[in-house]
Design a protein around this motif. Structure first.
Motif, PDB file in Angstrom:
ATOM      1  N   CYS A   6      49.891  34.682  61.434  1.00 38.46           N
ATOM      2  CA  CYS A   6      50.845  34.377  60.355  1.00 38.46           C
ATOM      3  C   CYS A   6      51.308  32.927  60.266  1.00 38.46           C
ATOM      4  O   CYS A   6      52.078  32.606  59.369  1.00 38.46           O
ATOM      5  CB  CYS A   6      52.101  35.241  60.421  1.00 38.46           C
ATOM      6  SG  CYS A   6      51.756  36.975  60.523  1.00 38.46           S
ATOM      7  N   PHE A 129      54.496  40.684  53.624  1.00 34.18           N
ATOM      8  CA  PHE A 129      53.273  40.256  52.960  1.00 34.18           C
ATOM      9  C   PHE A 129      53.505  40.122  51.458  1.00 34.18           C
ATOM     10  O   PHE A 129      53.078  39.146  50.841  1.00 34.18           O
ATOM     11  CB  PHE A 129      52.145  41.252  53.247  1.00 34.18           C
ATOM     12  CG  PHE A 129      50.843  40.863  52.622  1.00 34.18           C
ATOM     13  CD1 PHE A 129      50.132  39.783  53.122  1.00 34.18           C
ATOM     14  CD2 PHE A 129      50.334  41.566  51.538  1.00 34.18           C
ATOM     15  CE1 PHE A 129      48.928  39.409  52.546  1.00 34.18           C
ATOM     16  CE2 PHE A 129      49.136  41.195  50.962  1.00 34.18           C
ATOM     17  CZ  PHE A 129      48.427  40.123  51.467  1.00 34.18           C
ATOM     18  N   TRP A 133      53.104  36.726  49.336  1.00 29.22           N
ATOM     19  CA  TRP A 133      51.909  36.798  48.492  1.00 29.22           C
ATOM     20  C   TRP A 133      51.975  35.834  47.312  1.00 29.22           C
ATOM     21  O   TRP A 133      51.000  35.173  46.972  1.00 29.22           O
ATOM     22  CB  TRP A 133      51.727  38.247  48.007  1.00 29.22           C
ATOM     23  CG  TRP A 133      50.569  38.456  47.093  1.00 29.22           C
ATOM     24  CD1 TRP A 133      50.610  38.855  45.795  1.00 29.22           C
ATOM     25  CD2 TRP A 133      49.172  38.309  47.427  1.00 29.22           C
ATOM     26  NE1 TRP A 133      49.337  38.948  45.292  1.00 29.22           N
ATOM     27  CE2 TRP A 133      48.451  38.619  46.269  1.00 29.22           C
ATOM     28  CE3 TRP A 133      48.493  37.943  48.579  1.00 29.22           C
ATOM     29  CZ2 TRP A 133      47.054  38.575  46.233  1.00 29.22           C
ATOM     30  CZ3 TRP A 133      47.099  37.891  48.540  1.00 29.22           C
ATOM     31  CH2 TRP A 133      46.415  38.207  47.384  1.00 29.22           C
ATOM     32  N   ARG A 136      50.863  32.263  48.259  1.00 28.94           N
ATOM     33  CA  ARG A 136      49.547  31.973  48.825  1.00 28.94           C
ATOM     34  C   ARG A 136      48.925  30.881  47.969  1.00 28.94           C
ATOM     35  O   ARG A 136      49.167  30.811  46.768  1.00 28.94           O
ATOM     36  CB  ARG A 136      48.682  33.226  48.802  1.00 28.94           C
ATOM     37  CG  ARG A 136      48.206  33.566  47.396  1.00 28.94           C
ATOM     38  CD  ARG A 136      47.730  34.987  47.275  1.00 28.94           C
ATOM     39  NE  ARG A 136      47.241  35.239  45.935  1.00 28.94           N
ATOM     40  CZ  ARG A 136      48.016  35.525  44.888  1.00 28.94           C
ATOM     41  NH1 ARG A 136      49.329  35.576  45.052  1.00 28.94           N
ATOM     42  NH2 ARG A 136      47.498  35.743  43.708  1.00 28.94           N
ATOM     43  N   MET A 142      44.991  32.207  51.680  1.00 28.25           N
ATOM     44  CA  MET A 142      44.938  33.603  51.292  1.00 28.25           C
ATOM     45  C   MET A 142      44.297  34.412  52.404  1.00 28.25           C
ATOM     46  O   MET A 142      44.779  35.470  52.776  1.00 28.25           O
ATOM     47  CB  MET A 142      44.119  33.730  50.016  1.00 28.25           C
ATOM     48  CG  MET A 142      44.787  34.538  48.955  1.00 28.25           C
ATOM     49  SD  MET A 142      44.113  34.091  47.362  1.00 28.25           S
ATOM     50  CE  MET A 142      42.789  35.244  47.222  1.00 28.25           C
ATOM     51  N   ARG A 143      43.194  33.874  52.927  1.00 25.22           N
ATOM     52  CA  ARG A 143      42.462  34.591  53.974  1.00 25.22           C
ATOM     53  C   ARG A 143      43.308  34.765  55.216  1.00 25.22           C
ATOM     54  O   ARG A 143      43.362  35.843  55.800  1.00 25.22           O
ATOM     55  CB  ARG A 143      41.169  33.842  54.328  1.00 25.22           C
ATOM     56  CG  ARG A 143      39.929  34.561  53.857  1.00 25.22           C
ATOM     57  CD  ARG A 143      38.717  34.168  54.673  1.00 25.22           C
ATOM     58  NE  ARG A 143      38.792  34.719  56.006  1.00 25.22           N
ATOM     59  CZ  ARG A 143      38.163  34.204  57.057  1.00 25.22           C
ATOM     60  NH1 ARG A 143      37.458  33.124  56.905  1.00 25.22           N
ATOM     61  NH2 ARG A 143      38.252  34.754  58.232  1.00 25.22           N
ATOM     62  N   TRP A 146      45.900  37.385  54.805  1.00 27.61           N
ATOM     63  CA  TRP A 146      45.291  38.716  54.894  1.00 27.61           C
ATOM     64  C   TRP A 146      45.029  39.097  56.342  1.00 27.61           C
ATOM     65  O   TRP A 146      45.358  40.190  56.780  1.00 27.61           O
ATOM     66  CB  TRP A 146      43.957  38.757  54.141  1.00 27.61           C
ATOM     67  CG  TRP A 146      44.063  39.137  52.711  1.00 27.61           C
ATOM     68  CD1 TRP A 146      43.701  38.378  51.634  1.00 27.61           C
ATOM     69  CD2 TRP A 146      44.557  40.368  52.173  1.00 27.61           C
ATOM     70  NE1 TRP A 146      43.957  39.052  50.471  1.00 27.61           N
ATOM     71  CE2 TRP A 146      44.478  40.279  50.771  1.00 27.61           C
ATOM     72  CE3 TRP A 146      45.066  41.535  52.742  1.00 27.61           C
ATOM     73  CZ2 TRP A 146      44.876  41.309  49.930  1.00 27.61           C
ATOM     74  CZ3 TRP A 146      45.462  42.560  51.904  1.00 27.61           C
ATOM     75  CH2 TRP A 146      45.369  42.443  50.510  1.00 27.61           C
ATOM     76  N   VAL A 147      44.406  38.170  57.073  1.00 24.29           N
ATOM     77  CA  VAL A 147      44.031  38.452  58.468  1.00 24.29           C
ATOM     78  C   VAL A 147      45.269  38.774  59.286  1.00 24.29           C
ATOM     79  O   VAL A 147      45.308  39.726  60.061  1.00 24.29           O
ATOM     80  CB  VAL A 147      43.267  37.254  59.073  1.00 24.29           C
ATOM     81  CG1 VAL A 147      43.107  37.410  60.579  1.00 24.29           C
ATOM     82  CG2 VAL A 147      41.908  37.104  58.406  1.00 24.29           C
ATOM     83  N   THR A 149      48.272  39.870  58.212  1.00 22.81           N
ATOM     84  CA  THR A 149      48.861  41.158  57.850  1.00 22.81           C
ATOM     85  C   THR A 149      47.998  42.308  58.346  1.00 22.81           C
ATOM     86  O   THR A 149      48.517  43.308  58.839  1.00 22.81           O
ATOM     87  CB  THR A 149      49.037  41.256  56.325  1.00 22.81           C
ATOM     88  OG1 THR A 149      49.824  40.157  55.908  1.00 22.81           O
ATOM     89  CG2 THR A 149      49.718  42.543  55.941  1.00 22.81           C
ATOM     90  N   ARG A 150      46.687  42.135  58.273  1.00 27.82           N
ATOM     91  CA  ARG A 150      45.786  43.187  58.744  1.00 27.82           C
ATOM     92  C   ARG A 150      46.021  43.447  60.238  1.00 27.82           C
ATOM     93  O   ARG A 150      46.126  44.594  60.661  1.00 27.82           O
ATOM     94  CB  ARG A 150      44.326  42.778  58.518  1.00 27.82           C
ATOM     95  CG  ARG A 150      43.328  43.883  58.821  1.00 27.82           C
ATOM     96  CD  ARG A 150      41.948  43.315  59.031  1.00 27.82           C
ATOM     97  NE  ARG A 150      41.910  42.431  60.182  1.00 27.82           N
ATOM     98  CZ  ARG A 150      40.923  41.571  60.437  1.00 27.82           C
ATOM     99  NH1 ARG A 150      39.931  41.445  59.596  1.00 27.82           N
ATOM    100  NH2 ARG A 150      40.968  40.821  61.509  1.00 27.82           N
TER     101      ARG A 150
END
Ligand SMILES: [Zn+2]
Length: 208
Positions: A6, A129, A133, A136, A142-143, A146-147, A149-150
């Motif tokens: 993050c 997130f 968002w 971003r 952006m990537r 995503w990573v 939050t995933r």
């Protein structure tokens, strides 16, 4: 989960006032969830909840660094990262110690509390997130958002899986196994942060 979880997504829009408000909001969410998971983890006797709290601690530190330290000189950024890594390392070792204690005593965590708090953590990460968002920018940011939050969501799902396992087996082993993996990953991340920031500080301290 990882050490740099993050923090990559937060660099742009630094001077932007509404972005700072969003950072304060996600900082608050992560700090509250850190406290909730530690307290609920102790109350429910669940180490996987305490291990998941490590991620909220790391993310809280990242948002604090973004709000207060990012614009400062490298020396301050490296020191802030060192403090963050050391704090996570100490807390990670404490979680591992608690894991060993629970494994040795064969305690049975409260699966219902684990499930309820795991779902709250999932919602908290989704909310963070969602707030970030809108800010971003570019493919790389952006990537990484995503990573990050995933990985957070994977941690929350692991807690839910542990809750299900505790409920299904009537033992504390699923909680202990999930917590061991999460704490080990967090400790590895803390170690990387500490070594990187120490290297940066050494580089800075040496005469140019
Ligand atoms: Zn995270």
């Amino acid at each position: 989960m990882s050490a740099s979880c993050c923090d990559q997504a937060l660099d742009p829009h630094r001077g932007n006032q509404s972005y700072r408000r969003v950072l304060w909001a996600v900082l608050g969410i992560n700090l509250v969830m850190f406290a909730v998971e530690v307290v609920a983890g102790l109350a429910a006797g669940s180490v996987s909840l305490q291990a998941d709290a490590l991620d909220f601690l790391g993310d809280t530190a990242n948002y604090m660094i973004s709000l207060f330290v990012v614009g400062m000189a490298l020396r301050y950024r490296a020191t802030a990262a060192l403090v963050k890594g050391a704090t996570m390392g100490v807390f990670g070792l404490w979680v591992l110690g608690t894991v060993i204690w629970h494994a040795a005593h064969g305690t049975l965590p409260n699966a219902f509390t684990m499930g309820a708090v795991g779902i709250a953590a999932l919602i908290a990460n989704a909310a963070s997130f969602g707030l970030l968002w809108a800010y971003r920018s570019g493919d790389a940011n952006m990537r990484s958002a995503w990573v990050c939050t995933r990985n957070d969501v994977l941690g929350n799902l692991a807690v839910l899986l542990a809750a299900l396992g505790v409920f299904g087996t009537g033992t504390g082993w699923p909680d202990v196994i999930v917590a061991t993996i999460m704490a080990a990953l967090a400790l590895q991340g803390a170690w990387i942060v500490v070594s990187q920031s120490r290297a940066e500080l050494r580089l800075h301290a040496s005469p140019a």
